[in-house]
Write a protein that holds these residues in place. Structure first.
Motif, short mmCIF file in Angstrom:
data_model
loop_
_atom_site.label_atom_id
_atom_site.label_comp_id
_atom_site.label_asym_id
_atom_site.label_seq_id
_atom_site.Cartn_x
_atom_site.Cartn_y
_atom_site.Cartn_z
N ALA A 158 -3.29 -6.72 -9.63
CA ALA A 158 -3.09 -5.55 -8.77
C ALA A 158 -3.95 -5.64 -7.52
CB ALA A 158 -3.42 -4.28 -9.54
N GLU A 214 -0.20 -6.26 1.01
CA GLU A 214 0.21 -4.85 1.03
C GLU A 214 1.71 -4.71 0.81
OE1 GLU A 214 0.10 -1.06 4.12
OE2 GLU A 214 -1.04 -2.87 4.57
N GLY A 237 2.38 -4.84 -2.89
CA GLY A 237 1.66 -3.93 -3.77
C GLY A 237 0.37 -4.52 -4.34
N GLU A 281 -3.62 -5.10 -3.59
CA GLU A 281 -4.67 -4.61 -2.71
C GLU A 281 -5.75 -5.67 -2.50
OE1 GLU A 281 -7.80 -0.89 -2.21
OE2 GLU A 281 -6.39 -0.90 -3.88
#
Length: 164
Positions: free
Chosen positions: A107, A138, A141, A143
């Protein structure tokens, strides 16, 4: 602790066993520092992580890009060196990092590279790479939490929200 086996050998008068013990001690110390740094969610400005990275990378003679892949709670999924370069530069495309992050279902990522010259000040190329990677991540999804530069003279954090 950062000396290579080749640099240690003359210092211990050719004693291979002494070199092996010193290298083993360094590896054990780095493992202990790493465990302390990553047992909680990864926060790049936390002392434990900075201390581990400084010992691990600041005295290397070539640049390397180390990436911490994390889940949504910033817990470590994997830590990998994705690229190595020479004493003044490293060549890596953002897609290499993105492909690996997708493969690990990460993530987020925390980027770290070293400056063998000793000055942790980011170059224009460092900022461009951070900007390109942040934009690509970005869109997917992922970070980019931080990009740190470590060197003998300290560290510098490139603010990914403010990359020009």
């Amino acid at each position: 602790m950062a000396a290579t086996p080749a640099r240690l050998l003359p210092l211990v008068r050719g004693n291979d066993r002494a070199v092996a013990l010193i290298v083993a001690h360094r590896q054990a110390a780095l493992a202990a520092l790493r465990e302390r740094a990553v047992r909680r969610p990864i926060v790049a400005t936390r002392y434990d992580l900075l201390h581990y990275l400084h010992q691990c990378m600041a005295f290397d003679g070539e640049e390397a890009l180390r990436v911490f892949f994390v889940n949504a709670r910033r817990e470590l999924i994997a830590e990998e060196v994705l690229a190595r370069g020479g004493p003044a530069a490293i060549a890596v495309e953002p897609r290499v990092v993105i492909v690996r992050a997708l493969a690990l279902a990460a993530a987020g990522i925390v980027l770290v590279h070293n400056h063998p010259g000793g000055d942790p000040t980011p170059s224009a190329a460092d900022r461009r790479f951070t900007r390109r990677l942040t934009l690509a991540a970005e869109c997917l999804g992922i970070e980019v939490h931080d990009h740190l530069i470590v060197a003998r003279d300290g560290h510098h954090r490139i603010d990914v929200a403010m990359v020009d």
